[in-house]
Every structure is written in C-alpha cells, then in structure tokens.
Design a protein around this motif. Structure first.
Motif, PDB file in Angstrom:
ATOM      1  N   PHE A 151       0.832  -1.192   0.000  1.00 58.58           N
ATOM      2  CA  PHE A 151       0.000   0.000   0.000  1.00 58.58           C
ATOM      3  C   PHE A 151       0.871   1.248   0.000  1.00 58.58           C
ATOM      4  O   PHE A 151       1.816   1.350   0.771  1.00 58.58           O
ATOM      5  CB  PHE A 151      -0.924   0.012   1.217  1.00 58.58           C
ATOM      6  N   LEU A 152       0.537   2.198  -0.868  1.00 56.13           N
ATOM      7  CA  LEU A 152       1.322   3.423  -0.952  1.00 56.13           C
ATOM      8  C   LEU A 152       0.477   4.556  -1.508  1.00 56.13           C
ATOM      9  O   LEU A 152      -0.560   4.342  -2.123  1.00 56.13           O
ATOM     10  CB  LEU A 152       2.546   3.208  -1.846  1.00 56.13           C
ATOM     11  N   GLU A 153       0.943   5.769  -1.263  1.00 55.61           N
ATOM     12  CA  GLU A 153       0.423   6.943  -1.951  1.00 55.61           C
ATOM     13  C   GLU A 153       1.601   7.633  -2.613  1.00 55.61           C
ATOM     14  O   GLU A 153       2.721   7.630  -2.087  1.00 55.61           O
ATOM     15  CB  GLU A 153      -0.297   7.890  -1.000  1.00 55.61           C
ATOM     16  N   SER A 154       1.369   8.179  -3.790  1.00 58.62           N
ATOM     17  CA  SER A 154       2.449   8.843  -4.516  1.00 58.62           C
ATOM     18  C   SER A 154       1.845   9.862  -5.489  1.00 58.62           C
ATOM     19  O   SER A 154       1.002   9.479  -6.302  1.00 58.62           O
ATOM     20  CB  SER A 154       3.288   7.821  -5.292  1.00 58.62           C
ATOM     21  N   VAL A 181      -2.817   1.712  -4.628  1.00 56.93           N
ATOM     22  CA  VAL A 181      -2.233   3.052  -4.733  1.00 56.93           C
ATOM     23  C   VAL A 181      -3.284   4.110  -4.453  1.00 56.93           C
ATOM     24  O   VAL A 181      -4.344   4.131  -5.086  1.00 56.93           O
ATOM     25  CB  VAL A 181      -1.622   3.298  -6.128  1.00 56.93           C
ATOM     26  N   ASP A 182      -2.994   4.975  -3.496  1.00 48.75           N
ATOM     27  CA  ASP A 182      -3.787   6.171  -3.255  1.00 48.75           C
ATOM     28  C   ASP A 182      -3.242   7.245  -4.190  1.00 48.75           C
ATOM     29  O   ASP A 182      -2.135   7.744  -4.011  1.00 48.75           O
ATOM     30  CB  ASP A 182      -3.639   6.598  -1.789  1.00 48.75           C
ATOM     31  N   GLN A 191      -1.372  10.803 -13.501  1.00 46.53           N
ATOM     32  CA  GLN A 191      -0.752   9.516 -13.195  1.00 46.53           C
ATOM     33  C   GLN A 191      -1.781   8.403 -13.319  1.00 46.53           C
ATOM     34  O   GLN A 191      -2.896   8.535 -12.827  1.00 46.53           O
ATOM     35  CB  GLN A 191      -0.176   9.542 -11.777  1.00 46.53           C
ATOM     36  N   LYS A 192      -1.388   7.308 -13.969  1.00 43.91           N
ATOM     37  CA  LYS A 192      -2.269   6.163 -14.181  1.00 43.91           C
ATOM     38  C   LYS A 192      -1.657   4.927 -13.517  1.00 43.91           C
ATOM     39  O   LYS A 192      -0.934   4.154 -14.157  1.00 43.91           O
ATOM     40  CB  LYS A 192      -2.446   5.898 -15.678  1.00 43.91           C
ATOM     41  N   PRO A 193      -1.916   4.706 -12.234  1.00 43.23           N
ATOM     42  CA  PRO A 193      -1.291   3.583 -11.530  1.00 43.23           C
ATOM     43  C   PRO A 193      -1.565   2.213 -12.164  1.00 43.23           C
ATOM     44  O   PRO A 193      -0.689   1.349 -12.150  1.00 43.23           O
ATOM     45  CB  PRO A 193      -1.895   3.677 -10.121  1.00 43.23           C
ATOM     46  N   LEU A 194      -2.752   2.007 -12.708  1.00 36.43           N
ATOM     47  CA  LEU A 194      -3.056   0.712 -13.312  1.00 36.43           C
ATOM     48  C   LEU A 194      -2.166   0.455 -14.525  1.00 36.43           C
ATOM     49  O   LEU A 194      -1.732  -0.683 -14.755  1.00 36.43           O
ATOM     50  CB  LEU A 194      -4.531   0.632 -13.707  1.00 36.43           C
ATOM     51  N   ALA A 198      -0.011  -1.260 -11.001  1.00 30.22           N
ATOM     52  CA  ALA A 198      -0.790  -1.391  -9.766  1.00 30.22           C
ATOM     53  C   ALA A 198      -2.076  -2.164 -10.047  1.00 30.22           C
ATOM     54  O   ALA A 198      -2.555  -2.214 -11.184  1.00 30.22           O
ATOM     55  CB  ALA A 198      -1.113  -0.014  -9.204  1.00 30.22           C
ATOM     56  N   HIS A 199      -2.640  -2.749  -9.005  1.00 28.50           N
ATOM     57  CA  HIS A 199      -3.837  -3.574  -9.163  1.00 28.50           C
ATOM     58  C   HIS A 199      -5.116  -2.865  -8.722  1.00 28.50           C
ATOM     59  O   HIS A 199      -6.188  -3.137  -9.267  1.00 28.50           O
ATOM     60  CB  HIS A 199      -3.676  -4.869  -8.358  1.00 28.50           C
ATOM     61  N   ILE A 200      -5.001  -1.990  -7.748  1.00 27.89           N
ATOM     62  CA  ILE A 200      -6.160  -1.273  -7.210  1.00 27.89           C
ATOM     63  C   ILE A 200      -5.775   0.187  -7.020  1.00 27.89           C
ATOM     64  O   ILE A 200      -4.668   0.503  -6.557  1.00 27.89           O
ATOM     65  CB  ILE A 200      -6.612  -1.867  -5.845  1.00 27.89           C
TER      66      ILE A 200
END
Length: 394
Positions: A151-154, A181-182, A191-194, A198-200
């Motif tokens: 779990f992270l935020e960035s 990802v938060d 930013q597009k974490p997926l 990232a999964h969620i």
C-alpha cells in the motif's frame, strides 16, 4: 460510448444514462430501494439472472454513472463509489485480507491511512510493516511469506515524495501480492497507476474530483475479477456506499476537473518557484521542479506536476503560523484539491497524532507547510505569499 475520447470529453459525457425524460444534466435517483413488476422479476434480480438495481446500499443509477465515468478516466474495468476517501482506503485493504496476512506499506501516508494499516489492521490479526517507500530495496526486504498487499500513496501527503509504482508492482507480482495506490495527489489526469502495474487505485473524491468543498466521497477501482472476488460482498454487507446526492455532486464536479487542475497546477508551479527564492524558506518540494529528489521517477510515471506544494520555513512553527495568519486569499484548512487555495501546518493538523520521531522520519518538521493551489488568478496568489512573507523573519 467511444473509448477513444480524451479525458476532458470523457469527464463530461462518460457513463451517462438518461431517463425517459431525456434530461441534459444527470438525474439524481434519491431512493433507498427499487420495485419489480412481478415476484418472478424480483427473484431473477436477486439471483443475478437479470440486470438492474436492488437496494441503494448496493448501487443506484446515479452512483453507477459516477463509477463508469471514473472507470473511463482511470482505464479500470470496474469501480465502487464509497461515502468517503477513507471508506475507499479501508475497503480496498481489508476486503482482501484475513488474520495472519501481512501488509507492506510506505511509511509516508496520510494520518488516517497510516492508522488503518498500523493500528486497525493488527486488531484483526493482520500484520503490517512500514518502510521508506522511496527505495525499492526496502519493499523487497520487508516481504514475508504471508505478504498479500503493498500500500502506498504517490506523491505522498504532505511532503510530496514519489514512489516507483512500476518497481513496487514488479515486486508484488513476483509473490502474488496486490498493490493498492492512493492516487489523490497526482489526480487521474497526471498519473495512471493501473498502467504502471498497480492492481487497485483509490481516491478521496472529496478532493480534486469534487474540488469545490461540497461533499465527501471516495472510489475504489480495479479489474472486474478482483472487485467481484473481494470487494463486492464486503461492499454490500458493510455499507460504505456513497449517497446518490453526493454521486450527482461529484458528477458535476468531475466535468470541470481538467480545467481546474490545469489552473491549480500552474499556480502551484509559480508559487513553488517563488518560494524557492525567498530567504525565509529552507526548502521547497514540488514534483514539477528539477530539484525534486525523485525527479527521474516523476519523468517516467507522471505527465504533470501537482496542485500541491510542500515547503519548510526556517523559523519553524512560529514562522509557519505567522505566514498562514498573514495570508488573505489563501485560507487555512486541512482540505486540499479545492477551487480555493488552502494552506495547512501538517505537524499540528493532519499528522499531529504521529510521534515526534515518526514525523521526523517523514521529513515533517515544525516549519513544514502544505499549500494546495486553487483556481484564483496565479498573480494574485503569488502576491499574497509575497505580502504574507513580510510577517516572517528571514
């Protein structure tokens, strides 16, 4: 609906459904339940044999439009709208874990997020290890046989550290763990974490998505398989659902998201550059500046800077308070992502419950201040800082 629309178009038209009245603006379906033509129709609906809504705690037409619009923007297959950002974070983490599992989380988290993983989860037998997320080696060292979630935020709150999402996702995939990802500080526009692995993805929709200080909201986005397997039943039975009225408010807010974020980012950049030249300021951290400690990662995973600026005043808490109290346009508030420029002192507000040692680890000093740019004229905001800094000793 076209999948080739650009974000600004998606956020006006994406996921829209209309009633028989053909309304221009999305309708608010402010109802608790739904009726069925026959008993057989009700049975089929509950069995999942026919599509449709059952109960507002599970979903409603207005919430469905918001979820679909967010999916289009994020590039996700499915989503669930929640009552608040923290409801989204808590659901995304706890729905997929059980006693005996292990979380690895970046230590640089919003205070409530850190409480969920560091205090709440252990009450249910879920272990947690906090790491300095800037170094991938720390994530790898923290992995245990029972690690299930990263779990992270960035960028992080409030010091705007940036974490290599693709690197963390690669480690997670090696052990079958999921990365949550938060993405609040980056917004789905920058930013597009997926896409980074990232999964969620979770958002406090209270922030930029509403962006006008009106209502609370959150959203969890992922693929359909994960949501059906983990989040669906948790969501139905624990009740973190968003109000249809809030969903409608967020639909109206999201239409102007690109316009607001563009102006906010320009103001944030100008304020960051201005503050960096002031003798009262010890340092400035802004993802759009070349002197950001993780500038190389930012170049790889973000397409824009940020609407937020973190900076440290040499005079500590007294200087921070003097500056904040002297500002006229920029208002003191612990919120962010609003159309109004806001400022807060994290050490005495959002992160006050952390120990002195924990704040020091995160780089939150007595002089640390977080600025959230609004949509006012950039010149006026810079001039407001220039005038207010006269109340701060160099």
């Amino acid at each position: 609906m076209s999948k080739n629309w650009r974000p600004a178009t998606q956020l006006v038209h994406g996921g829209t459904t209309r009633s028989q009245h053909g309304e221009t603006s999305e309708a608010i379906f402010l109802t608790q339940g739904f009726v069925y033509e026959t008993s057989e129709a009700a049975e089929a609906r509950f069995k999942g044999e026919t599509e449709g809504f059952i109960y507002a705690r599970y979903g409603s037409p207005t919430n469905d439009m918001f979820e679909k619009r967010m999916c289009m923007l994020e590039g996700a297959e499915d989503a669930r709208a929640t009552a608040s950002g923290m409801a989204a974070v808590t659901a995304a983490i706890l729905c997929q874990l059980k006693a005996g599992d292990h979380i690895v989380a970046a230590r640089a988290l919003f205070g409530s997020c850190r409480w969920v993983v560091e205090t709440l989860a252990p009450k249910y037998g879920i272990e947690c290890t906090l790491v300095d997320g800037r170094d991938l080696a720390n994530w790898e060292k923290a992995i245990q046989k029972n690690t299930k979630v990263f779990f992270l935020e960035s960028p992080t709150n409030p010091t705007l550290e940036v974490i290599d999402i693709a690197g963390v996702a690669k480690l997670a995939n090696q052990i079958g763990a999921k990365v949550v990802v938060d993405n609040v500080f980056a917004t789905p526009l920058f930013q597009k974490p997926l896409e980074l692995g990232a999964h969620i993805v979770v958002y406090s929709a209270t922030k930029h998505i509403d962006g006008q200080g009106r209502c609370l909201g959150g959203v969890v986005l992922s693929d359909k398989e994960w949501i059906n397997e983990h989040l669906h039943d948790y969501f139905r039975h624990t009740g973190p659902a968003m109000s249809p009225f809030n969903a409608w408010t967020l639909l109206k807010g999201i239409e102007t998201l690109p316009l607001r974020v563009r102006q906010q980012t320009e103001t944030a950049r100008r304020v960051a550059d201005f503050l960096a030249e002031q003798p009262q300021v010890a340092k400035v951290i802004y993802p759009g500046r070349k002197d950001h400690p993780q500038a190389d990662i930012i170049a790889k995973q973000m397409t824009g800077g940020s609407t937020l600026v973190a900076f440290e005043l040499k005079g500590g808490k007294d200087a921070a308070f003097a500056l904040q109290n002297a500002l006229e346009i920029v208002r003191i508030s612990n919120n962010l992502g609003d159309s109004k420029s806001l400022i807060t002192h994290p050490g005495t507000t959002t992160h006050k419950n952390l120990t002195d040692e924990a704040r020091e680890e995160l780089g939150i000093s007595a002089g640390t201040v977080r600025f959230s740019a609004g949509i006012e004229d950039s010149d006026d905001v810079v001039e407001d800082f220039a005038r207010a800094l006269k109340a701060v000793k160099a």
